[in-house]
Enzyme design. Structure first.
Site, PDB file in Angstrom:
ATOM      1  CE1 TYR A 142       9.569  39.134-105.454  1.00 62.01           C
ATOM      2  CE2 TYR A 142       7.832  40.568-106.349  1.00 62.01           C
ATOM      3  CZ  TYR A 142       9.169  40.289-105.889  1.00 62.01           C
ATOM      4  OH  TYR A 142       9.916  41.055-105.348  1.00 62.01           O
ATOM      5  CE  LYS A 193      22.996  40.654-112.011  1.00 65.41           C
ATOM      6  NZ  LYS A 193      24.266  41.294-111.704  1.00 65.41           N
ATOM      7  CG  ASP A 226      24.301  44.770-111.427  1.00 67.13           C
ATOM      8  OD1 ASP A 226      23.956  44.660-112.515  1.00 67.13           O
ATOM      9  OD2 ASP A 226      25.648  44.161-111.170  1.00 67.13           O
ATOM     10  CG  ASP A 250       8.691  44.545-105.587  1.00 70.71           C
ATOM     11  OD1 ASP A 250       8.405  45.776-105.349  1.00 70.71           O
ATOM     12  OD2 ASP A 250       8.788  43.614-104.867  1.00 70.71           O
ATOM     13  CG  ASP A 254       9.687  50.407-104.042  1.00 69.82           C
ATOM     14  OD1 ASP A 254       8.435  50.775-104.602  1.00 69.82           O
ATOM     15  OD2 ASP A 254       9.483  49.862-102.763  1.00 69.82           O
TER      16      ASP A 254
END
Ligand code: NAD
Length: 369
Positions: A142, A193, A226, A250, A254
């Site tokens: 970001y 990852k 993942d 992020d 959620d």
């Protein structure tokens, strides 16, 4: 008893309504002799813009830097849709995060047994869930440069974001996660990852090094982000503390949020570094939800996320874990008794408004109304 400097920034919309209930709980903590506060209050977001023409004044920033902890309601709303970009309500929150260097975002996902049926997962998977996601908040994709959209000669465009982490950023967030795990069930899962990203290779390596050097008493497991997402919906109760970067955090936070029902139930904390002289950690506590203009001013907002944010401040900034536990137990108690705000109501429950929920929680805490 130590007096804690607490800055309240109610903000906009339902922020002011849910903060009013927190003030009552603060009053109860003081009258019960459980804590002592020096409370200040200031404006942020649209409210600050209306008064000062900026999303947070310099005076409020000075107060924020001097506070032991900040409690923020929410910012934003359609009224400020057309104010200059630098003065938009969210700029106040971003300035606080940046100037206080709040690099660690803590989001608990707690599923109260009384609300387990509101989850999108089966009751037995979420009933009693109590996990904490620790998300890196100031680095990663970001903020990484270059961050551009370029016109190419053939009429196409190319967009670039840059995922970048330096080892010190990973070390400090890993330390926060391990330290918190020691106060809980002593287990950390780190998600990245490393199979396809260099930043993932470094993340895994640095987390392992910090673990080996300082926290070998804490159980550590590495998961690919993942696969971690899959585990979160397959068997969420396996998690205690989950530490991950800004982007994965992020998304995963959620997902975890929805395991527990409504936005109105979710508190959060953003922590900074420990100051050398005072030994204090800068901290801002806020509900995950926004200013909810659709219900603002109607007395319908659920104050539990905001009151839960106060409980987090008691636990993580003031060392008052027992008082925090009493507030959390009172929240669980009123839910067990069937009190619900509109957002979490179901058949056979007693629907109350914002102050009605505050009344019920105070009654549960044993306070006089
Ligand atoms: P929101 O969280 O404000 O509302 C989403 C939905 O959830 C709405 O239907 C709302 O009524 C409901 N809701 C939220 N909190 C609730 C509560 N405590 N009790 C009952 N219902 C609740 O998100 P949004 O609608 O996307 O954004 C509204 C405004 O808030 C925007 O200006 C946005 O920029 C701002 N916002 C601010 C923050 C923050 O201050 N940290 C976070 C998110 C959004």
């Amino acid at each position: 008893m130590a007096t804690h400097k607490l800055l309240l920034l109610p903000g906009d919309g339902i922020g002011t309504e849910v903060m009013a209930e927190v003030k009552r709980v603060i009053g109860w903590l003081e009258s019960a002799g459980l804590a002592s506060f020096a409370v200040e209050e200031d404006l942020v977001g649209g409210a600050a813009y209306d008064e000062h023409g900026v999303a947070i004044s310099e005076e409020a920033m000075t107060r924020a830097l001097a506070a032991d902890a900040i409690l923020l309601g929410a910012v934003g709303g359609p009224k400020w849709a057309n104010v200059p970009y630098e003065a938009r309500p969210e700029a106040g929150l971003l300035r606080l995060r940046k100037d206080l260097q709040l690099f660690a975002n803590l989001r608990p996902a707690i599923c109260y047994p009384a609300l387990a049926d509101a989850s999108s997962l089966k009751r037995e998977l979420v009933d009693g869930l109590d996990m904490l996601i620790v998300r890196e908040l100031t680095g990663g994709v970001y903020f990484g440069e270059p961050k551009t959209i370029t016109d190419l000669s053939d009429g196409q465009k190319r967009a670039v974001d840059t995922q970048v982490y330096e080892s010190y950023e990973i070390e400090r967030i890993a330390r926060v996660a391990f330290e918190l795990a020691r106060t809980r069930r002593n287990k950390v899962v780190s998600a990245e990852k490393h199979n396809v990203m260099k930043s993932g290779v470094l993340w895994k390596q640095v987390v392992s090094e910090v673990h080996g050097a300082e926290f070998s008493d804490v159980a550590l497991e590495h998961q690919l982000a993942d696969s971690c997402a899959m585990q979160l919906v397959r068997a969420p109760k396996q998690f205690d503390v989950l530490v991950t970067d800004n982007l994965f955090g992020d998304i995963l936070s959620d997902v975890a949020a929805m395991l527990t029902g409504s936005l109105g139930m979710l508190p959060s904390a953003s922590l900074g570094g420990v100051e050398e002289i005072s030994g204090k950690r800068r901290a801002l506590y806020e509900p995950v939800h926004g200013a909810a203009p659709d219900i603002a001013g109607k007395g319908l907002a659920n104050p539990i996320a905001m009151i839960g944010s106060l409980a987090m401040a008691l636990r993580y900034s003031f060392g008052l874990g027992e008082a925090a536990g009493r507030i959390e137990a009172a929240i669980a108690g009123v839910l067990d008794k069937g009190y619900r705000t509109n957002d979490i109501k179901s058949e056979g429950t007693t629907v109350v408004g914002t102050s009605g929920m505050g009344d019920a929680i105070l009654a549960e805490l044993g306070a006089a109304r």
